[in-house]
Design a protein around this motif. Structure first.
Motif, PDB file in Angstrom:
ATOM      1  N   CYS A   1       7.366   0.635   5.398  1.00 32.09           N
ATOM      2  CA  CYS A   1       7.230   1.743   4.642  1.00 32.09           C
ATOM      3  C   CYS A   1       8.192   1.815   3.384  1.00 32.09           C
ATOM      4  O   CYS A   1       9.087   0.933   3.556  1.00 32.09           O
ATOM      5  N   ASP A   2       7.836   2.832   2.573  1.00 31.87           N
ATOM      6  CA  ASP A   2       8.615   2.833   1.263  1.00 31.87           C
ATOM      7  C   ASP A   2       9.653   3.685   1.479  1.00 31.87           C
ATOM      8  O   ASP A   2      10.789   3.362   1.137  1.00 31.87           O
TER       9      ASP A   2
ATOM     10  N   GLU B   1      12.071   5.585   4.614  1.00 29.18           N
ATOM     11  CA  GLU B   1      12.142   6.317   6.064  1.00 29.18           C
ATOM     12  C   GLU B   1      12.633   7.443   6.368  1.00 29.18           C
ATOM     13  O   GLU B   1      13.937   7.610   5.521  1.00 29.18           O
TER      14      GLU B   1
ATOM     15  N   ASP C   1       4.981   5.911  -1.616  1.00 25.30           N
ATOM     16  CA  ASP C   1       3.552   6.052  -0.928  1.00 25.30           C
ATOM     17  C   ASP C   1       3.587   6.639   0.421  1.00 25.30           C
ATOM     18  O   ASP C   1       2.666   7.247   1.043  1.00 25.30           O
ATOM     19  N   ARG C   2       4.510   5.769   1.109  1.00 30.95           N
ATOM     20  CA  ARG C   2       4.410   5.973   2.753  1.00 30.95           C
ATOM     21  C   ARG C   2       5.842   6.351   3.096  1.00 30.95           C
ATOM     22  O   ARG C   2       6.736   5.749   2.825  1.00 30.95           O
TER      23      ARG C   2
ATOM     24  N   ARG D   1       7.838   6.862   6.932  1.00 32.57           N
ATOM     25  CA  ARG D   1       7.814   6.755   8.406  1.00 32.57           C
ATOM     26  C   ARG D   1       8.922   7.457   8.931  1.00 32.57           C
ATOM     27  O   ARG D   1      10.092   7.314   8.282  1.00 32.57           O
TER      28      ARG D   1
ATOM     29  N   GLU E   1       3.797   8.301  10.512  1.00 26.43           N
ATOM     30  CA  GLU E   1       3.700   7.907   8.888  1.00 26.43           C
ATOM     31  C   GLU E   1       2.851   9.086   8.222  1.00 26.43           C
ATOM     32  O   GLU E   1       2.149   9.687   8.820  1.00 26.43           O
ATOM     33  N   TYR E   2       3.516   9.361   7.013  1.00 28.67           N
ATOM     34  CA  TYR E   2       2.787  10.071   6.055  1.00 28.67           C
ATOM     35  C   TYR E   2       2.418   9.604   4.694  1.00 28.67           C
ATOM     36  O   TYR E   2       3.406   8.906   4.273  1.00 28.67           O
ATOM     37  N   VAL E   3       1.104   9.419   4.528  1.00 25.87           N
ATOM     38  CA  VAL E   3       0.591   8.695   3.383  1.00 25.87           C
ATOM     39  C   VAL E   3       0.510   9.639   2.378  1.00 25.87           C
ATOM     40  O   VAL E   3      -0.613  10.385   2.180  1.00 25.87           O
TER      41      VAL E   3
ATOM     42  N   LYS F   1      -0.073   9.729  -1.205  1.00 29.32           N
ATOM     43  CA  LYS F   1      -1.104   9.283  -2.204  1.00 29.32           C
ATOM     44  C   LYS F   1      -2.554   9.913  -1.673  1.00 29.32           C
ATOM     45  O   LYS F   1      -3.052  10.526  -2.165  1.00 29.32           O
ATOM     46  N   GLU F   2      -2.955   9.422  -0.254  1.00 33.03           N
ATOM     47  CA  GLU F   2      -3.880   9.800   0.503  1.00 33.03           C
ATOM     48  C   GLU F   2      -4.097  11.296   0.408  1.00 33.03           C
ATOM     49  O   GLU F   2      -5.104  12.150   0.136  1.00 33.03           O
TER      50      GLU F   2
END
Length: 217
Positions: free
Chosen positions: A129-130, A132, A164-165, A167, A204-206, A208-209
């Motif tokens: 992940c990008d 944490e 972006d991500r 976690r 996880e939380y995305v 950009k989506e």
């Protein structure tokens, strides 16, 4: 109402209290509080940034930490907003492994269980992940907006830094429902090795989506 601000070195003891409230139920004495403070300090100094939440009378009642992955940004991953006390770390680790913390029997039992839970985590299941989300503690103001205030500030920081991500690692013994209600999705789970039926969980939380959905729905 809570004010969320950057962590200061003098917040360590209060963060230790938050750590206790978030994970333990037994009574504690002054020796137990020394370990809690030291543990919180090491956790915070291992991360790249930490925010604390405080009440109107300036009592720290929660904290949240972020740790960047080098594959996302080498610059951010090697940038620490809190001073690292390497000498103190070494003394704390030595004291811990030599069992020189004089913990009370009830707290020792609960801390040993907590430590075993941490060992359930492995790099393979956690994945990449990008950024944490490392810690969110304190039940003193449960259901009063504390967790939401901290996570909201954390996500603003993540978005501003271009992640972006996001976690986080948790388990079925913790308040994982809190994250599901705030848009985190479970991406991995693994049974505890002790056969208890409990699960290690990765959420996880995305970013950009979610930004896309917000502007196109």
């Amino acid at each position: 109402m809570f004010t969320v601000r950057p962590y200061k070195e003098e917040d360590a003891a209060a963060c230790g209290d938050c750590f206790y409230e978030g994970f333990f139920s037994c009574s504690v004495d002054q020796n137990d509080k020394i370990l809690l403070r030291d543990y919180a300090q090491i956790l915070i100094e291992k991360c790249n940034f930490t925010c604390v939440a405080e009440t109107e009378d300036h009592q720290v009642v929660g904290f949240i930490c972020g740790k960047y992955d080098k594959r996302f940004s080498k610059a951010l991953a090697t940038q620490y907003e809190t001073k690292k006390h390497y000498g103190r770390w070494c003394k704390i680790f030595l004291k811990f492994y030599l069992k020189r913390y004089k913990m009370s029997a009830p707290f020792q039992k609960q801390f040993d269980a907590f430590f075993r839970q941490l060992q359930e985590r492995d790099k393979e299941i956690f994945g990449i992940c990008d950024l944490e989300l490392v810690a969110l503690s304190s039940r003193r103001n449960y259901r009063k907006g504390l967790g939401t205030a901290l996570v909201t500030q954390f996500m603003k920081r993540a978005k501003g830094d271009g992640a972006d991500r996001v976690r986080l690692f948790t388990n079925t013994l913790a308040s994982w429902e809190f994250y599901e209600k705030r848009g985190f999705k479970k991406v991995a789970e693994k049974p505890f090795q002790d056969g208890s039926g409990n699960q290690s969980l990765v959420y996880e939380y995305v970013l950009k989506e979610h930004e896309y959905e917000k502007h196109h729905l």
